[in-house]
Design an enzyme around this catalytic site. Sequence first.
Site, mmCIF file in Angstrom:
data_model
loop_
_atom_site.group_PDB
_atom_site.id
_atom_site.type_symbol
_atom_site.label_atom_id
_atom_site.label_comp_id
_atom_site.label_asym_id
_atom_site.label_seq_id
_atom_site.Cartn_x
_atom_site.Cartn_y
_atom_site.Cartn_z
ATOM 1 C CB CYS A 123 -0.943 -0.025 1.200
ATOM 2 S SG CYS A 123 -2.173 -1.342 1.082
HETATM 3 N N1 LIG Z 1 -2.572 -6.161 1.732
HETATM 4 C C1 LIG Z 1 -3.153 -5.075 2.256
HETATM 5 O O1 LIG Z 1 -2.927 -4.705 3.409
HETATM 6 C C2 LIG Z 1 -4.134 -4.263 1.445
HETATM 7 C C3 LIG Z 1 -5.036 -3.419 2.113
HETATM 8 C C4 LIG Z 1 -5.948 -2.701 1.371
HETATM 9 C C5 LIG Z 1 -5.922 -2.791 -0.026
HETATM 10 N N2 LIG Z 1 -5.011 -3.586 -0.646
HETATM 11 C C6 LIG Z 1 -5.056 -3.680 -2.121
HETATM 12 O O2 LIG Z 1 -5.738 -4.882 -2.461
HETATM 13 C C7 LIG Z 1 -5.224 -5.425 -3.675
HETATM 14 C C8 LIG Z 1 -4.815 -6.875 -3.455
HETATM 15 O O3 LIG Z 1 -3.743 -6.916 -2.531
HETATM 16 P P1 LIG Z 1 -3.360 -8.205 -1.704
HETATM 17 O O4 LIG Z 1 -2.462 -7.720 -0.606
HETATM 18 O O5 LIG Z 1 -4.579 -8.986 -1.330
HETATM 19 O O6 LIG Z 1 -2.523 -9.042 -2.775
HETATM 20 P P2 LIG Z 1 -1.933 -10.508 -2.589
HETATM 21 O O7 LIG Z 1 -0.667 -10.547 -3.351
HETATM 22 O O8 LIG Z 1 -1.929 -10.887 -1.144
HETATM 23 O O9 LIG Z 1 -2.995 -11.474 -3.290
HETATM 24 C C9 LIG Z 1 -3.431 -11.361 -4.566
HETATM 25 C C10 LIG Z 1 -3.926 -12.712 -5.066
HETATM 26 O O10 LIG Z 1 -4.447 -12.490 -6.384
HETATM 27 C C11 LIG Z 1 -4.143 -13.624 -7.161
HETATM 28 N N3 LIG Z 1 -4.269 -13.267 -8.574
HETATM 29 C C12 LIG Z 1 -3.430 -12.551 -9.349
HETATM 30 N N4 LIG Z 1 -3.934 -12.428 -10.598
HETATM 31 C C13 LIG Z 1 -5.121 -13.069 -10.591
HETATM 32 C C14 LIG Z 1 -6.114 -13.292 -11.578
HETATM 33 N N5 LIG Z 1 -5.999 -12.818 -12.810
HETATM 34 N N6 LIG Z 1 -7.202 -14.005 -11.234
HETATM 35 C C15 LIG Z 1 -7.348 -14.504 -9.990
HETATM 36 N N7 LIG Z 1 -6.429 -14.330 -9.014
HETATM 37 C C16 LIG Z 1 -5.340 -13.613 -9.320
HETATM 38 C C17 LIG Z 1 -2.759 -14.018 -6.723
HETATM 39 O O11 LIG Z 1 -2.474 -15.360 -7.042
HETATM 40 C C18 LIG Z 1 -2.829 -13.764 -5.215
HETATM 41 O O12 LIG Z 1 -3.197 -14.921 -4.491
HETATM 42 C C19 LIG Z 1 -4.074 -4.501 -4.089
HETATM 43 O O13 LIG Z 1 -4.567 -3.554 -4.983
HETATM 44 C C20 LIG Z 1 -3.693 -3.818 -2.783
HETATM 45 O O14 LIG Z 1 -3.129 -2.545 -3.006
HETATM 46 C C21 LIG Z 1 -4.129 -4.352 0.052
#
Ligand SMILES: NC(=O)c1ccc[n+]([C@@H]2O[C@H](COP(=O)([O-])OP(=O)(O)OC[C@H]3O[C@@H](n4cnc5c(N)ncnc54)[C@H](O)[C@@H]3O)[C@@H](O)[C@H]2O)c1
Length: 445
Positions: A288
């Site tokens: 983030c």
């Molecule tokens: N981690 C945090 O604290 C947080 C908090 C708020 C918002 N976000 C936002 O949320 C979003 C996701 O972040 P995250 O931390 O969950 O990521 P992450 O890396 O933990 O998980 C993402 C998942 O998406 C999967 N993926 C990728 N491409 C895909 C596709 N085409 N179809 C299906 N699955 C797919 C991956 O295999 C992975 O398991 C980002 O935009 C991030 O900025 C994250």
Amino acid sequence: MTTLDPRPPAPSLLLPEAALPEDSLGLFDYDVAIVGLGYVGLPTALAYHAAGTRVLALDVSAARLRTIRSQNADLLPNDRERLRAALRDPGFALTGDVSRLSSAAAVVVCVPTPVDAHLVPDLHLIAGACRTVVEHAVPGQLLMLTSTTYVGCTKDLLVDPLIERGFVPGENIHVAFSAERIDPGNDAVAHDDVPRVVGGATDACEERAEELLLQYAASVHRVHGLGAAEMTKLLENTFRAVNIALANEFADICRALDIPVTDVIDAAATKPYGFMRFLPGPGVGGHCIPCDPHYLLWQLKARRVPAPMITQAMEEIAHRPRRVVDRARDILSDLGRGLGGTRVLVVGVTYKPDVADLRESPALEILDSLADAGATVGFVDPFVDAVRLPSGRMLHAERSAEAYGAGLVILHTPHRDLDLSWLGDDQLVLDATYRATGVSRLAVL
Ligand SMILES: NC(=O)c1ccc[n+]([C@@H]2O[C@H](COP(=O)([O-])OP(=O)(O)OC[C@H]3O[C@@H](n4cnc5c(N)ncnc54)[C@H](O)[C@@H]3O)[C@@H](O)[C@H]2O)c1
């Protein structure tokens, strides 16, 4: 900006709007599909399921699906319970089969939105996920993007391609943006209690998205349009980045003036308005704070809109791990020693307390830079067995912090249950957390 390849429209797939039955949602096998089951997507899928909805939980990574199935995902205790229950319920389907997306009334996209080595948004995952969702879209669905991204992304990656396929947003398909606000590892605020902000392609899209979110979220704040919703998330995380940079600068100022910065911050935080508590630290990590403001800066650059304060805050933040290394060098130098040949132990290497997430963790750069400067480096962390540093070096966790025999200990991540009782009175410690107490030879960053 349009990032998707144009596809030929496929109007034959569409029902005319008038042909959508009143209870068209009843035609779907699942109430909601979650695309991407990471730190955000998995707890979200579990929250919907716990609220009584039928959930299709989709991830393209077979390894991730295995981790979830074997209940080894990094989750808070409450979500672990939810996962156990979900895996026993036919109303919760875990899958890698994207063709099943057509069987869900709503599709929620939460895939990563990182930046590349040049701090340019890396859109290939979100573009790929949206392309899949659009390809499998069917009339009556709600498609909601929740990944943090630039302003205009939902239009570029969902609305425009859907229109190319012959859909009419707000009529036979609904499109919305609602950023996730989850704080992994933080059980002080329940995920379901965090209000959601939502904007839609049309008023009808907003209404439909609000209904979906209220399935599990305690409250929803509607803004008008997709752009306002996208920008809200960018403001939230830019606000944090700027304030962390300010806290870091105050830490340096206070050290120069020999004043304990945490005492000052705690004192200022007694003011009931106009002040919010941010702590200095060794840098920022995760997906983030080090990334999201760059989505904004990147698109502003194209329009030649300057954002000097945000730019400077991001530079300060990026520089912080090097500051830790410089400080370590200075502390040793005051004792007539150098980094070369010194055994340095980093305590806690994840980017924040009480999670196993190493993404962008400042500790990785710190360990690498210390090693480049000739130090022998090691780490301990109850959440991590091994790390790969940006240089490619692999490091395995030390079995015993005490036995490591560190010439300098750097406190990096203050996990809740971190045991520091092994620190002897003669142990030299650099506290990059600004939270250590009761340590005798303590230097602050
Ligand atoms: N981690 C945090 O604290 C947080 C908090 C708020 C918002 N976000 C936002 O949320 C979003 C996701 O972040 P995250 O931390 O969950 O990521 P992450 O890396 O933990 O998980 C993402 C998942 O998406 C999967 N993926 C990728 N491409 C895909 C596709 N085409 N179809 C299906 N699955 C797919 C991956 O295999 C992975 O398991 C980002 O935009 C991030 O900025 C994250």
